[in-house]
Design an enzyme around this catalytic site. Structure first.
Site, short mmCIF file in Angstrom:
data_model
loop_
_atom_site.label_atom_id
_atom_site.label_comp_id
_atom_site.label_asym_id
_atom_site.label_seq_id
_atom_site.Cartn_x
_atom_site.Cartn_y
_atom_site.Cartn_z
N TYR A 7 2.72 -15.02 16.20
CA TYR A 7 3.79 -13.84 16.01
C TYR A 7 5.13 -14.72 16.39
O TYR A 7 6.16 -14.77 15.89
CB TYR A 7 3.44 -12.69 16.59
CG TYR A 7 4.29 -11.59 16.49
CD1 TYR A 7 4.45 -11.08 15.14
CD2 TYR A 7 5.01 -10.89 17.43
CE1 TYR A 7 5.63 -10.12 15.00
CE2 TYR A 7 6.13 -10.23 17.20
CZ TYR A 7 5.96 -9.34 16.01
OH TYR A 7 6.92 -8.45 16.02
N ARG B 48 0.87 -1.04 0.24
CA ARG B 48 -0.11 0.13 0.07
C ARG B 48 0.85 1.08 -0.06
O ARG B 48 2.21 1.27 0.18
CB ARG B 48 -0.96 0.11 1.29
CG ARG B 48 -0.12 -0.22 2.66
CD ARG B 48 -0.68 0.12 3.87
NE ARG B 48 0.16 0.09 5.00
CZ ARG B 48 0.45 1.03 5.92
NH1 ARG B 48 -0.18 2.38 5.50
NH2 ARG B 48 1.16 0.89 6.59
N1 LIG Z 1 6.89 -1.93 15.96
C1 LIG Z 1 7.13 -2.70 16.94
O1 LIG Z 1 7.05 -2.46 18.17
C2 LIG Z 1 7.95 -3.92 16.62
C3 LIG Z 1 8.45 -4.65 17.81
C4 LIG Z 1 9.11 -6.03 17.68
C5 LIG Z 1 9.35 -6.16 16.24
N2 LIG Z 1 8.79 -5.37 15.19
C6 LIG Z 1 8.96 -6.01 13.77
O2 LIG Z 1 9.60 -4.96 12.66
C7 LIG Z 1 8.98 -5.28 11.65
C8 LIG Z 1 8.20 -3.96 11.02
O3 LIG Z 1 7.36 -3.58 12.06
P1 LIG Z 1 6.24 -2.38 11.93
O4 LIG Z 1 6.02 -1.81 13.43
O5 LIG Z 1 6.75 -1.48 11.22
O6 LIG Z 1 5.21 -3.02 11.25
P2 LIG Z 1 3.81 -2.28 10.71
O7 LIG Z 1 2.71 -3.22 10.73
O8 LIG Z 1 3.63 -0.89 11.09
O9 LIG Z 1 4.40 -2.35 9.21
C9 LIG Z 1 4.49 -3.36 8.43
C10 LIG Z 1 4.13 -2.97 6.86
O10 LIG Z 1 4.27 -4.22 6.05
C11 LIG Z 1 3.36 -3.97 4.97
N3 LIG Z 1 2.87 -5.30 4.56
C12 LIG Z 1 2.19 -6.38 4.94
N4 LIG Z 1 1.90 -7.20 4.33
C13 LIG Z 1 2.83 -6.92 3.27
C14 LIG Z 1 3.04 -7.64 2.14
N5 LIG Z 1 2.53 -8.93 1.83
N6 LIG Z 1 3.89 -7.27 1.24
C15 LIG Z 1 4.51 -6.14 1.27
N7 LIG Z 1 4.36 -5.22 2.52
C16 LIG Z 1 3.46 -5.74 3.58
C17 LIG Z 1 2.12 -3.27 5.63
O11 LIG Z 1 1.27 -2.42 4.52
C18 LIG Z 1 2.88 -2.32 6.63
O12 LIG Z 1 3.14 -0.85 6.03
C19 LIG Z 1 8.10 -6.35 11.55
O13 LIG Z 1 8.84 -7.61 11.32
C20 LIG Z 1 7.84 -6.45 13.15
O14 LIG Z 1 7.49 -7.83 13.55
C21 LIG Z 1 8.09 -4.33 15.43
#
Ligand SMILES: NC(=O)c1ccc[n+]([C@@H]2O[C@H](COP(=O)([O-])OP(=O)(O)OC[C@H]3O[C@@H](n4cnc5c(N)ncnc54)[C@H](O)[C@@H]3O)[C@@H](O)[C@H]2O)c1
Length: 313
Positions: A143, A37
């Site tokens: 997860y 998106r």
């Molecule tokens: N935010 C946190 O607190 C946190 C903590 C630990 C780990 N993480 C990890 O960091 C990474 C990023 O997290 P975030 O918080 O930015 O997540 P988020 O949900 O804010 O962003 C994820 C992005 O991935 C995109 N997405 C979903 N499906 C997709 C697909 N099939 N192809 C392409 N893009 C796709 C979504 O549109 C979204 O923009 C993830 O692996 C998450 O597990 C995040």
């Protein structure tokens, strides 16, 4: 000049800030943002963007060839709270996207991979305080299971195929530019929005739920430092523990009250309480500190100041 970088999942909470920081560092045209998106204006206007599905190997390969990509940061995933609602979708997204990127690196189409893990790899039987790098890991969420499996596969691809993959176990991340995407620590962002809007926040985690947290600037700096470090310094090829601060909802409330004295917090724990209860309270990140110089800069009060200042504008 730095070789081209591709960010997959660039429009999320971390990807947005990571993309902009990498563009500041390496030049806008050297950092290709992609997602399923479009993102916010600041991201979309900052450089090249491709609509790309992380589960589609051929489409990723096309983008890699077209831009002669050297490194991929894979940020696409389904997060902890949402994954409990859609277990198979979460598993398919989180695992297939990782295999796509690891296989591109195995086939020498790219040279370096960043893939984030999480404190969700730990479980209810893990020591809660000062959780060590290597310890009991029996995650009880979809997860967490996907992140733990991912870590094992990263280490396997490093050992078996020499893939240069690097990872950190992010704690809950606090940021103001993009809203969080369905995690168990989202309360720690929502609370600032509600404090400014209504002077009150109803927390979906109970009083006393102490979790490891980090301000986004620290998380982005850690990510880029890890990727910039010489390969021989990176001894952990599953994922590094990464710590900063630990606090419970009432600690956040007290920090906010220093700026908004009338701010009130109440508690209505939901299904996310059980997830939070299975996670560590604090993290031993000594290996990241020793091996590639990790050091956090923001404590809770500094985070509160940044959040209220930027959201209040
Ligand atoms: N935010 C946190 O607190 C946190 C903590 C630990 C780990 N993480 C990890 O960091 C990474 C990023 O997290 P975030 O918080 O930015 O997540 P988020 O949900 O804010 O962003 C994820 C992005 O991935 C995109 N997405 C979903 N499906 C997709 C697909 N099939 N192809 C392409 N893009 C796709 C979504 O549109 C979204 O923009 C993830 O692996 C998450 O597990 C995040």
């Amino acid at each position: 000049m730095h070789k081209p970088i591709l960010i997959i999942g660039a429009c999320g909470q971390i990807g947005t800030e990571l993309t902009i920081e990498l563009r500041n560092k390496y030049g806008a045209d050297n950092v290709i943002a992609s997602d399923i998106r479009e993102g916010n204006d600041s991201l979309m206007q900052s450089g090249p963007f491709e609509l790309l599905d992380a589960t589609n190997y051929a489409a990723i390969e096309d983008v890699v060839m077209h831009y002669e990509i050297d490194e991929i940061y894979l940020m696409a995933a389904m997060l902890s709270a949402t994954a409990e609602k859609f277990p198979m979708r979460a598993w398919n997204l989180n695992m297939n996207s990782l295999f796509n990127i690891l296989n591109l690196a195995k086939d020498s189409k790219i040279n370096k991979v960043f893939w984030p893990s999480s404190i969700a790899v730990f479980g209810p039987n893990t020591p809660k305080e000062g959780t060590p790098q290597s310890t009991i890991m029996e995650p009880s969420t979809v997860y967490g299971i996907s992140k733990q499996s991912g870590e094992r596969w990263c280490e396997y691809y490093f050992k078996k195929y020499g893939v240069d993959v690097r990872s950190v176990r992010y704690p809950g991340l606090i940021s103001w530019k993009t809203m969080p995407g369905g995690g168990t620590t989202d309360y720690a962002v929502e609370i600032y929005h509600e404090a400014l809007k209504n002077g009150h926040y109803e927390s979906f985690l109970s009083k006393g739920t102490k979790l490891p947290m980090m301000y986004m600037d620290d998380a982005i700096r850690a990510t880029i430092n890890l990727m910039d470090s010489p390969a021989e310094q990176i001894k952990v090829r599953s994922s590094y523990n990464l710590g900063s601060m630990s606090f419970a909802p009432e600690d956040m409330a007290a920090s906010i009250q220093k700026h908004i004295p009338d701010f009130k917090i109440s508690y209505a724990p939901d299904f996310r309480q059980q997830i939070a209860d299975s996670w560590p309270s604090s993290i031993d990140d000594s290996q990241a500190r020793e091996q590639w110089g990790w050091e956090p800069r923001f404590n809770l009060d500094q985070t509160t100041e940044e959040m209220l200042k930027n959201l209040g504008n």
